[in-house]
Design a protein around this motif. Structure first.
Motif, PDB file in Angstrom:
ATOM      1  N   LYS A 135     -20.855 -78.331  27.274  1.00  0.00           N
ATOM      2  CA  LYS A 135     -21.313 -79.565  27.874  1.00  0.00           C
ATOM      3  C   LYS A 135     -22.863 -79.829  27.730  1.00  0.00           C
ATOM      4  O   LYS A 135     -23.523 -80.696  28.645  1.00  0.00           O
ATOM      5  N   LEU A 136     -23.733 -78.966  27.159  1.00  0.00           N
ATOM      6  CA  LEU A 136     -24.831 -79.367  26.935  1.00  0.00           C
ATOM      7  C   LEU A 136     -25.445 -80.415  25.844  1.00  0.00           C
ATOM      8  O   LEU A 136     -24.411 -80.708  24.903  1.00  0.00           O
ATOM      9  N   PRO A 137     -26.235 -81.370  26.020  1.00  0.00           N
ATOM     10  CA  PRO A 137     -26.521 -82.384  24.920  1.00  0.00           C
ATOM     11  C   PRO A 137     -27.029 -81.861  23.637  1.00  0.00           C
ATOM     12  O   PRO A 137     -27.286 -80.714  23.482  1.00  0.00           O
ATOM     13  N   VAL A 138     -26.338 -82.442  22.592  1.00  0.00           N
ATOM     14  CA  VAL A 138     -26.781 -82.031  21.296  1.00  0.00           C
ATOM     15  C   VAL A 138     -28.263 -82.056  20.846  1.00  0.00           C
ATOM     16  O   VAL A 138     -28.728 -81.356  20.015  1.00  0.00           O
ATOM     17  N   ILE A 139     -28.926 -82.974  21.584  1.00  0.00           N
ATOM     18  CA  ILE A 139     -30.587 -83.260  21.347  1.00  0.00           C
ATOM     19  C   ILE A 139     -31.160 -82.225  22.173  1.00  0.00           C
ATOM     20  O   ILE A 139     -30.993 -82.334  23.387  1.00  0.00           O
ATOM     21  N   ASN A 140     -31.914 -81.216  21.699  1.00  0.00           N
ATOM     22  CA  ASN A 140     -32.552 -80.473  22.397  1.00  0.00           C
ATOM     23  C   ASN A 140     -33.918 -80.777  22.925  1.00  0.00           C
ATOM     24  O   ASN A 140     -34.213 -80.688  24.046  1.00  0.00           O
ATOM     25  N   SER A 141     -34.390 -81.569  22.009  1.00  0.00           N
ATOM     26  CA  SER A 141     -35.686 -82.095  22.090  1.00  0.00           C
ATOM     27  C   SER A 141     -36.101 -83.531  21.355  1.00  0.00           C
ATOM     28  O   SER A 141     -35.691 -83.362  20.061  1.00  0.00           O
ATOM     29  N   LEU A 142     -36.766 -84.306  22.037  1.00  0.00           N
ATOM     30  CA  LEU A 142     -37.155 -85.524  21.594  1.00  0.00           C
ATOM     31  C   LEU A 142     -38.819 -85.518  21.694  1.00  0.00           C
ATOM     32  O   LEU A 142     -39.054 -85.628  22.876  1.00  0.00           O
ATOM     33  N   GLN A 143     -39.538 -85.374  20.954  1.00  0.00           N
ATOM     34  CA  GLN A 143     -41.100 -85.380  20.944  1.00  0.00           C
ATOM     35  C   GLN A 143     -41.654 -86.577  20.370  1.00  0.00           C
ATOM     36  O   GLN A 143     -41.562 -86.770  19.078  1.00  0.00           O
ATOM     37  N   ARG A 144     -42.488 -87.161  21.128  1.00  0.00           N
ATOM     38  CA  ARG A 144     -43.415 -88.143  20.486  1.00  0.00           C
ATOM     39  C   ARG A 144     -44.441 -87.738  19.672  1.00  0.00           C
ATOM     40  O   ARG A 144     -44.935 -86.859  20.186  1.00  0.00           O
ATOM     41  N   VAL A 145     -44.837 -88.108  18.466  1.00  0.00           N
ATOM     42  CA  VAL A 145     -45.864 -87.208  17.913  1.00  0.00           C
ATOM     43  C   VAL A 145     -46.917 -88.151  17.731  1.00  0.00           C
ATOM     44  O   VAL A 145     -47.978 -87.987  18.259  1.00  0.00           O
ATOM     45  N   SER A 146     -46.936 -89.486  16.854  1.00  0.00           N
ATOM     46  CA  SER A 146     -47.992 -90.594  16.821  1.00  0.00           C
ATOM     47  C   SER A 146     -48.076 -91.205  17.820  1.00  0.00           C
ATOM     48  O   SER A 146     -46.869 -92.041  18.390  1.00  0.00           O
ATOM     49  N   THR A 147     -49.036 -91.591  18.692  1.00  0.00           N
ATOM     50  CA  THR A 147     -48.997 -92.554  19.958  1.00  0.00           C
ATOM     51  C   THR A 147     -49.843 -93.852  19.440  1.00  0.00           C
ATOM     52  O   THR A 147     -50.662 -93.529  18.741  1.00  0.00           O
ATOM     53  N   PRO A 148     -49.830 -94.884  20.335  1.00  0.00           N
ATOM     54  CA  PRO A 148     -50.803 -96.088  20.087  1.00  0.00           C
ATOM     55  C   PRO A 148     -52.038 -95.444  20.199  1.00  0.00           C
ATOM     56  O   PRO A 148     -53.130 -96.087  19.448  1.00  0.00           O
ATOM     57  N   GLY A 149     -52.278 -94.678  21.154  1.00  0.00           N
ATOM     58  CA  GLY A 149     -53.653 -94.084  21.230  1.00  0.00           C
ATOM     59  C   GLY A 149     -54.372 -93.196  20.129  1.00  0.00           C
ATOM     60  O   GLY A 149     -55.282 -93.105  19.827  1.00  0.00           O
ATOM     61  N   ARG A 150     -53.313 -92.446  19.642  1.00  0.00           N
ATOM     62  CA  ARG A 150     -53.602 -91.442  18.594  1.00  0.00           C
ATOM     63  C   ARG A 150     -52.595 -91.468  17.420  1.00  0.00           C
ATOM     64  O   ARG A 150     -51.560 -90.579  17.708  1.00  0.00           O
ATOM     65  N   ARG A 151     -52.622 -92.009  16.648  1.00  0.00           N
ATOM     66  CA  ARG A 151     -51.904 -92.157  15.311  1.00  0.00           C
ATOM     67  C   ARG A 151     -51.783 -90.848  14.592  1.00  0.00           C
ATOM     68  O   ARG A 151     -53.021 -90.381  14.253  1.00  0.00           O
ATOM     69  N   GLN A 152     -50.816 -90.400  14.067  1.00  0.00           N
ATOM     70  CA  GLN A 152     -50.559 -89.249  13.303  1.00  0.00           C
ATOM     71  C   GLN A 152     -49.867 -89.486  12.068  1.00  0.00           C
ATOM     72  O   GLN A 152     -48.890 -90.072  11.955  1.00  0.00           O
ATOM     73  N   TYR A 153     -50.773 -89.529  10.833  1.00  0.00           N
ATOM     74  CA  TYR A 153     -50.139 -89.548   9.470  1.00  0.00           C
ATOM     75  C   TYR A 153     -50.360 -88.506   8.579  1.00  0.00           C
ATOM     76  O   TYR A 153     -50.918 -87.663   8.838  1.00  0.00           O
ATOM     77  N   SER A 154     -49.412 -88.552   7.841  1.00  0.00           N
ATOM     78  CA  SER A 154     -49.130 -87.236   6.916  1.00  0.00           C
ATOM     79  C   SER A 154     -49.115 -87.790   5.357  1.00  0.00           C
ATOM     80  O   SER A 154     -48.152 -88.577   5.176  1.00  0.00           O
ATOM     81  N   ALA A 155     -49.765 -87.200   4.596  1.00  0.00           N
ATOM     82  CA  ALA A 155     -49.372 -87.497   3.129  1.00  0.00           C
ATOM     83  C   ALA A 155     -48.250 -86.496   2.571  1.00  0.00           C
ATOM     84  O   ALA A 155     -47.642 -85.872   3.654  1.00  0.00           O
ATOM     85  N   VAL A 156     -47.639 -87.202   1.645  1.00  0.00           N
ATOM     86  CA  VAL A 156     -46.164 -86.630   1.256  1.00  0.00           C
ATOM     87  C   VAL A 156     -46.160 -84.948   1.057  1.00  0.00           C
ATOM     88  O   VAL A 156     -45.095 -84.675   1.767  1.00  0.00           O
ATOM     89  N   ASP A 157     -47.068 -84.477   0.789  1.00  0.00           N
ATOM     90  CA  ASP A 157     -47.235 -83.072   0.689  1.00  0.00           C
ATOM     91  C   ASP A 157     -47.435 -82.290   1.994  1.00  0.00           C
ATOM     92  O   ASP A 157     -47.666 -81.032   2.033  1.00  0.00           O
ATOM     93  N   GLU A 158     -47.832 -83.391   2.947  1.00  0.00           N
ATOM     94  CA  GLU A 158     -48.283 -82.400   4.271  1.00  0.00           C
ATOM     95  C   GLU A 158     -47.134 -82.978   5.421  1.00  0.00           C
ATOM     96  O   GLU A 158     -47.349 -82.540   6.523  1.00  0.00           O
ATOM     97  N   LEU A 159     -46.127 -83.487   5.142  1.00  0.00           N
ATOM     98  CA  LEU A 159     -45.017 -83.695   5.920  1.00  0.00           C
ATOM     99  C   LEU A 159     -44.488 -82.675   6.768  1.00  0.00           C
ATOM    100  O   LEU A 159     -44.298 -81.461   6.078  1.00  0.00           O
ATOM    101  N   PRO A 160     -44.441 -82.663   8.034  1.00  0.00           N
ATOM    102  CA  PRO A 160     -44.029 -81.441   8.880  1.00  0.00           C
ATOM    103  C   PRO A 160     -42.646 -81.279   8.730  1.00  0.00           C
ATOM    104  O   PRO A 160     -41.924 -82.054   8.342  1.00  0.00           O
ATOM    105  N   LYS A 161     -42.305 -79.982   8.782  1.00  0.00           N
ATOM    106  CA  LYS A 161     -40.850 -79.486   9.005  1.00  0.00           C
ATOM    107  C   LYS A 161     -40.643 -78.999  10.442  1.00  0.00           C
ATOM    108  O   LYS A 161     -41.420 -78.409  10.787  1.00  0.00           O
ATOM    109  N   VAL A 162     -39.664 -79.663  10.741  1.00  0.00           N
ATOM    110  CA  VAL A 162     -39.453 -79.263  12.169  1.00  0.00           C
ATOM    111  C   VAL A 162     -38.407 -78.043  12.401  1.00  0.00           C
ATOM    112  O   VAL A 162     -37.195 -78.147  11.761  1.00  0.00           O
ATOM    113  N   ILE A 163     -38.695 -77.098  12.915  1.00  0.00           N
ATOM    114  CA  ILE A 163     -37.974 -75.776  13.019  1.00  0.00           C
ATOM    115  C   ILE A 163     -37.419 -75.330  11.614  1.00  0.00           C
ATOM    116  O   ILE A 163     -36.289 -75.099  11.455  1.00  0.00           O
ATOM    117  N   ASN A 164     -38.350 -75.266  10.736  1.00  0.00           N
ATOM    118  CA  ASN A 164     -37.970 -74.708   9.364  1.00  0.00           C
ATOM    119  C   ASN A 164     -37.011 -75.807   8.957  1.00  0.00           C
ATOM    120  O   ASN A 164     -36.228 -75.201   7.792  1.00  0.00           O
TER     121      ASN A 164
END
Length: 134
Positions: free
Chosen positions: A72-101
């Motif tokens: 009965k636990l939610p399927v989504i364990n975590s929702l994390q905002r990365v880029s915010t209006p005050g601090r935008r986070q951009y990634s080039a294609v070869d630097e795209l993050p991998k979430v938990i491998n």
């Protein structure tokens, strides 16, 4: 109510609804949020969703949350905002993050639309890293 970061609001509403054990959550619609909802659905994080029209023309996204049938636990364990209006986070294609491998997904806003990190690698585009989901 004036929301300065609609995507953070969207993620928080889902988080809060899950903590309260709700089956359904209503979120004010925008094209960006509709696309994120579709990505969550396509990756199996939510049961189903419906876009509804309201009098104020904004519309509503109604999301049916997904829970594990046994624990009965939610399927989504975590929702994390990365880029915010005050601090935008951009990634080039070869630097795209991998979430938990690669077990989770990163949602990226690219010049070709909003997509997952896997799709962005396939399309060979970088962009703004909106959030992590796992």
């Amino acid at each position: 109510m004036n929301v300065t970061d609609p995507i953070a609001d969207f993620l928080t509403r889902i988080r809060n609804a899950q903590q309260a054990g709700h089956r359904i959550v209503d979120i004010p619609a925008s094209n960006e949020k509709k696309r994120i909802t579709e990505i969550l659905y396509n990756n199996g994080y939510i049961l189903k969703y419906k876009f509804e029209d309201t009098e104020n023309k904004q519309g509503l996204i109604r999301i049916a949350l997904k829970y594990d049938p046994v624990t009965k636990l939610p399927v989504i364990n975590s929702l994390q905002r990365v880029s915010t209006p005050g601090r935008r986070q951009y990634s080039a294609v070869d630097e795209l993050p991998k979430v938990i491998n690669g077990l989770g997904i990163a949602i990226i806003s690219t010049s070709k639309g909003i997509m997952t990190d896997k799709q962005a690698r396939k399309e060979n585009v970088g962009g703004e890293v909106l959030c992590f989901v796992y």
